[in-house]
Design an enzyme around this catalytic site. Structure first.
Site, mmCIF file in Angstrom:
data_model
loop_
_atom_site.group_PDB
_atom_site.id
_atom_site.type_symbol
_atom_site.label_atom_id
_atom_site.label_comp_id
_atom_site.label_asym_id
_atom_site.label_seq_id
_atom_site.Cartn_x
_atom_site.Cartn_y
_atom_site.Cartn_z
ATOM 1 N N LYS A 57 0.842 -1.196 0.000
ATOM 2 C CA LYS A 57 0.000 0.000 0.000
ATOM 3 C C LYS A 57 0.878 1.247 0.000
ATOM 4 C CE LYS A 57 -3.562 -2.408 2.521
ATOM 5 N NZ LYS A 57 -4.268 -2.586 3.783
ATOM 6 N N ARG A 106 -13.956 -9.066 9.917
ATOM 7 C CA ARG A 106 -15.106 -8.171 9.970
ATOM 8 C C ARG A 106 -16.322 -8.800 9.288
ATOM 9 N NH1 ARG A 106 -12.122 -3.657 7.055
ATOM 10 N NH2 ARG A 106 -11.260 -5.587 6.244
HETATM 11 N N1 COA Z 1 -11.163 -2.825 12.186
HETATM 12 C C1 COA Z 1 -11.076 -1.931 11.216
HETATM 13 N N2 COA Z 1 -10.393 -2.124 10.087
HETATM 14 C C2 COA Z 1 -9.799 -3.294 9.938
HETATM 15 C C3 COA Z 1 -9.861 -4.294 10.900
HETATM 16 C C4 COA Z 1 -10.586 -4.012 12.071
HETATM 17 N N3 COA Z 1 -10.691 -4.887 13.050
HETATM 18 N N4 COA Z 1 -9.172 -5.358 10.471
HETATM 19 C C5 COA Z 1 -8.689 -5.034 9.273
HETATM 20 N N5 COA Z 1 -9.072 -3.786 8.963
HETATM 21 C C6 COA Z 1 -8.799 -3.069 7.732
HETATM 22 C C7 COA Z 1 -7.453 -2.436 7.727
HETATM 23 O O1 COA Z 1 -7.505 -1.125 8.209
HETATM 24 C C8 COA Z 1 -7.110 -2.464 6.256
HETATM 25 O O2 COA Z 1 -7.736 -1.365 5.639
HETATM 26 P P1 COA Z 1 -7.164 -0.773 4.285
HETATM 27 O O3 COA Z 1 -7.044 -1.897 3.303
HETATM 28 O O4 COA Z 1 -8.195 0.186 3.928
HETATM 29 O O5 COA Z 1 -5.820 -0.178 4.637
HETATM 30 C C9 COA Z 1 -7.815 -3.694 5.730
HETATM 31 O O6 COA Z 1 -8.792 -4.006 6.683
HETATM 32 C C10 COA Z 1 -6.895 -4.854 5.569
HETATM 33 O O7 COA Z 1 -6.229 -5.030 6.788
HETATM 34 P P2 COA Z 1 -5.121 -6.122 6.956
HETATM 35 O O8 COA Z 1 -5.585 -7.387 6.361
HETATM 36 O O9 COA Z 1 -4.671 -6.137 8.373
HETATM 37 O O10 COA Z 1 -4.027 -5.654 5.972
HETATM 38 P P3 COA Z 1 -2.860 -4.788 6.252
HETATM 39 O O11 COA Z 1 -2.422 -4.199 4.990
HETATM 40 O O12 COA Z 1 -3.196 -3.822 7.341
HETATM 41 O O13 COA Z 1 -1.771 -5.834 6.784
HETATM 42 C C11 COA Z 1 -0.110 -7.547 6.633
HETATM 43 C C12 COA Z 1 -1.364 -6.959 6.001
HETATM 44 C C13 COA Z 1 0.949 -6.477 6.800
HETATM 45 C C14 COA Z 1 -0.455 -8.097 7.999
HETATM 46 C C15 COA Z 1 0.374 -8.719 5.757
HETATM 47 O O14 COA Z 1 0.458 -8.269 4.424
HETATM 48 C C16 COA Z 1 1.735 -9.220 6.194
HETATM 49 O O15 COA Z 1 1.827 -9.993 7.134
HETATM 50 N N6 COA Z 1 2.810 -8.773 5.507
HETATM 51 C C17 COA Z 1 4.199 -9.123 5.807
HETATM 52 C C18 COA Z 1 4.746 -10.136 4.814
HETATM 53 C C19 COA Z 1 4.145 -11.468 5.084
HETATM 54 O O16 COA Z 1 4.438 -12.117 6.060
HETATM 55 N N7 COA Z 1 3.247 -11.887 4.180
HETATM 56 C C20 COA Z 1 2.478 -13.106 4.345
HETATM 57 C C21 COA Z 1 3.169 -14.327 3.843
HETATM 58 S S1 COA Z 1 3.631 -14.231 2.170
#
Ligand code: COA
Length: 177
Positions: A57, A106
């Site tokens: 992102k 969610r």
């Molecule tokens: N309340 C409100 N919003 C929520 C929520 C909650 N309880 N849970 C999730 N969300 C929202 C987040 O704000 C996010 O919104 P956005 O897309 O508008 O920014 C969306 O839902 C997705 O959240 P999430 O799934 O937590 O994605 P993320 O981008 O915040 O995090 C990582 C993803 C960083 C955890 C994941 O990509 C990761 O682990 N990366 C590291 C590399 C890795 O190990 N990859 C996996 C193996 S290949």
């Protein structure tokens, strides 16, 4: 017929350390995220909120600002720490001696992606379990992007994010005008 649970190598590896990692981009943290941390604290002794450094992102808030916004949410919770990670989340979890990665669900629409993520994480590292927690009903429609979008257009997002996040968003969008 009786069944016995036989200890094996896996169950030894999966023993609980009481530490969980809650990873994400948190751009910015919302009340939905805070809700998940609070629910996690009912199950774990320590929760590490781990902010992803390298995310696909393009965050509105630079990493340091995202960290500060998360920290301000948990000043009263000594069992919540905030950190950053730029590798695999499972590797980070092992480094931190965490037994679990917490993910919030969610709606059903989250499930496919979360299922895939949990399975790859388990394939990469069997010692860490993924634990899904249901977000409180009040927050199921919230995401960081939706909140940023509403804030950008002057929508009232009070009650969806902590007060200091609301102020930071207002400042961000006033700056950019
Ligand atoms: N309340 C409100 N919003 C929520 C929520 C909650 N309880 N849970 C999730 N969300 C929202 C987040 O704000 C996010 O919104 P956005 O897309 O508008 O920014 C969306 O839902 C997705 O959240 P999430 O799934 O937590 O994605 P993320 O981008 O915040 O995090 C990582 C993803 C960083 C955890 C994941 O990509 C990761 O682990 N990366 C590291 C590399 C890795 O190990 N990859 C996996 C193996 S290949």
């Amino acid at each position: 017929m009786s069944y016995q649970v036989v200890p094996n190598a896996d169950s030894q590896l999966n023993r609980s350390s009481g530490i969980a990692v809650y990873p994400g981009t948190f751009d910015p943290i919302t009340n939905g995220h805070v809700d998940i941390v609070k629910r996690s604290l009912r199950m774990f002794d320590q929760v590490i909120v781990a902010l992803a450094v390298n995310t696909e992102k393009k965050p509105l808030f630079p990493l340091e600002e995202r960290v500060a916004l998360v920290e301000q949410c948990f000043t009263a919770n000594s069992n919540v720490t905030v950190d950053t990670t730029d590798g695999l989340t499972v590797d980070y979890a092992v480094q931190q001696n965490a037994c679990a990665i917490v993910r919030g669900l969610r709606a059903v629409s989250d499930f496919d992606y979360e299922f895939q993520l949990a399975l790859i994480n388990r394939k990469l590292e069997r010692r860490v379990q993924t634990v899904f927690l249901m977000t409180g009903l009040r927050w199921i429609y919230i995401s960081s992007s939706i909140i940023k979008n509403a804030a950008r257009h002057g929508g009232d997002i009070s009650g969806m994010v902590p007060a200091h996040v609301l102020a930071a968003l207002k400042e961000k969008y006033t700056e950019s005008k």
